[in-house]
Design an enzyme around this catalytic site. Sequence first.
Site, mmCIF file in Angstrom:
data_model
loop_
_atom_site.group_PDB
_atom_site.id
_atom_site.type_symbol
_atom_site.label_atom_id
_atom_site.label_comp_id
_atom_site.label_asym_id
_atom_site.label_seq_id
_atom_site.Cartn_x
_atom_site.Cartn_y
_atom_site.Cartn_z
ATOM 1 N N HIS A 215 -46.425 71.252 -17.470
ATOM 2 C CA HIS A 215 -47.196 70.025 -17.660
ATOM 3 C C HIS A 215 -46.871 69.324 -18.980
ATOM 4 O O HIS A 215 -47.216 68.155 -19.161
ATOM 5 C CB HIS A 215 -48.710 70.294 -17.534
ATOM 6 C CG HIS A 215 -49.327 71.022 -18.674
ATOM 7 N ND1 HIS A 215 -49.565 72.380 -18.661
ATOM 8 C CD2 HIS A 215 -49.771 70.592 -19.879
ATOM 9 C CE1 HIS A 215 -50.144 72.736 -19.788
ATOM 10 N NE2 HIS A 215 -50.278 71.676 -20.548
ATOM 11 N N ASP A 245 -46.512 76.658 -13.813
ATOM 12 C CA ASP A 245 -46.645 75.840 -15.019
ATOM 13 C C ASP A 245 -45.685 76.279 -16.121
ATOM 14 O O ASP A 245 -46.049 76.367 -17.295
ATOM 15 C CB ASP A 245 -48.085 75.864 -15.543
ATOM 16 C CG ASP A 245 -48.353 74.728 -16.530
ATOM 17 O OD1 ASP A 245 -47.652 73.705 -16.458
ATOM 18 O OD2 ASP A 245 -49.251 74.877 -17.377
ATOM 19 N N SER A 326 -50.214 73.720 -25.899
ATOM 20 C CA SER A 326 -49.604 74.143 -24.630
ATOM 21 C C SER A 326 -48.114 74.381 -24.786
ATOM 22 O O SER A 326 -47.388 73.551 -25.343
ATOM 23 C CB SER A 326 -49.825 73.073 -23.564
ATOM 24 O OG SER A 326 -51.146 73.079 -23.115
#
Length: 475
Positions: A215, A245, A326
């Site tokens: 993402h 992911d 992230s």
Amino acid sequence: MNYKDDFNHENEQNETNAFDLTVPASSQNESDAGKTNFDQPNTHDFGRASYETQNTQDANNREYTGASHVMEATRSNENPKSSKKRNLKGFASTLAAGVIGSVLTLTILPHTDYMKNYFENADNQSAPTEVKPVTAQPTVAKAKTSDSSIADTVEKVSKAIVGIVNYQKQQSYDFFGNSNSNSESNSSQSVESGSGSGVIFQKNKDYAYIVTNNHVVEGASKLEISLYNGEKTKAEVVGTDALTDLAVLKIDAKYVNGTASFGDSSSLRPGDQVYAIGNPLGLNLSRTVTQGIVSATNRSISVDTSAGNWDTNVIQTDAAINPGNSGGALINSQGQVIGINSLKISENGVEGLGFAIPSNDAIPIVNQLIKNGKIERPYIGIGLEDLDQIPQIYWQNLPSNIQKGVMITQVDSQSAAASSGLEVKDVIVSMNGTKIGSSSELRKYLYTKVNVGDTVKFGVYRNGKLKTIDVKLSK
């Protein structure tokens, strides 16, 4: 708790952006590699040097030929017998010298490094750049470390942490609300859409490889990497996998001085000290370090991805993970990457609930992405809807004891499902005897328990009757 609403990916990108899993594994510029430019000055210099050398050799040959004629004329006046003896003697001397030279060469050469260096150089020139499979390094128990040693460890690992900026094509509209995204004025304009973190985990003579979250890079037209020393460079996408992911990028190796190694996440226990390193809230706070413990292992979290809903296995930690973290590293006290920071629960009154993808789950995905540019998973060719999401009027006379399953809403006419006889409105309740209660359970079984080419026995209700249908999985 509705995880679909409560889980927020740490990269604040536009949710309307579509994701394409067919990102090329190498850049278009690589197609020009290896082409020879015959207009380079060095090429002409080489041609002239060859020409001059050839002329010199021709002159020498002419001189040698003339000398041979003179010698031959002189010898013609000699006694034939003495001439024959002299020739025989000269031949014997030449032969003996050749034999002695060969013996000395075969005797001495094996004890030198000449042959070894010769073959090593030949191998280095002909062998392509090797990308070694990634493995987890064993985690060795250590005594309690001091604050200074932890600081040294963090400083070393931080050199392998990068910032990633996601640029996307600018979308604009004219007075009438029509999109101008394809106009020439906007065709080359990209704007910053979000940012995240990444971990450099391998380097060879050509490239350095970075693992991050899918993402973080999803929908990007350009990716910019910010390195430890402040340098910036563009990254190429090696491969992405929306379901887990994860994504792998590569940059020029000349920018990289340090890499991080993966540890064994299966050795983690609740209470172990961990440290999260990343770029929360953007590059202005790059390589921020937060400390915490492992709150729990083997948590299963349902997450909506662009490839569908997926029950993700994660490490739970109370180390602060914020937007921009992230794709960054969750490390143990030895500096090994034991997780890739991925998401957190964000709602009022909730603190210290961050999650990371375990290194042991990430490594196989990373290796496949480097090798194939994508993850090859079995394909059935059906659209699905959870039974409990469908009004009972459409349940097709199911027995009263069947309350969970997956209804087929679409069948690809060219798929394994169609050729095996699966039909729209069939309700799948088992695979190889394992109960299937939802589409996420079906997907989990399909992607983790069976492989392409396997035959799976589907337990299916059709018009209220249970059938068993064999489906050979394709890709």
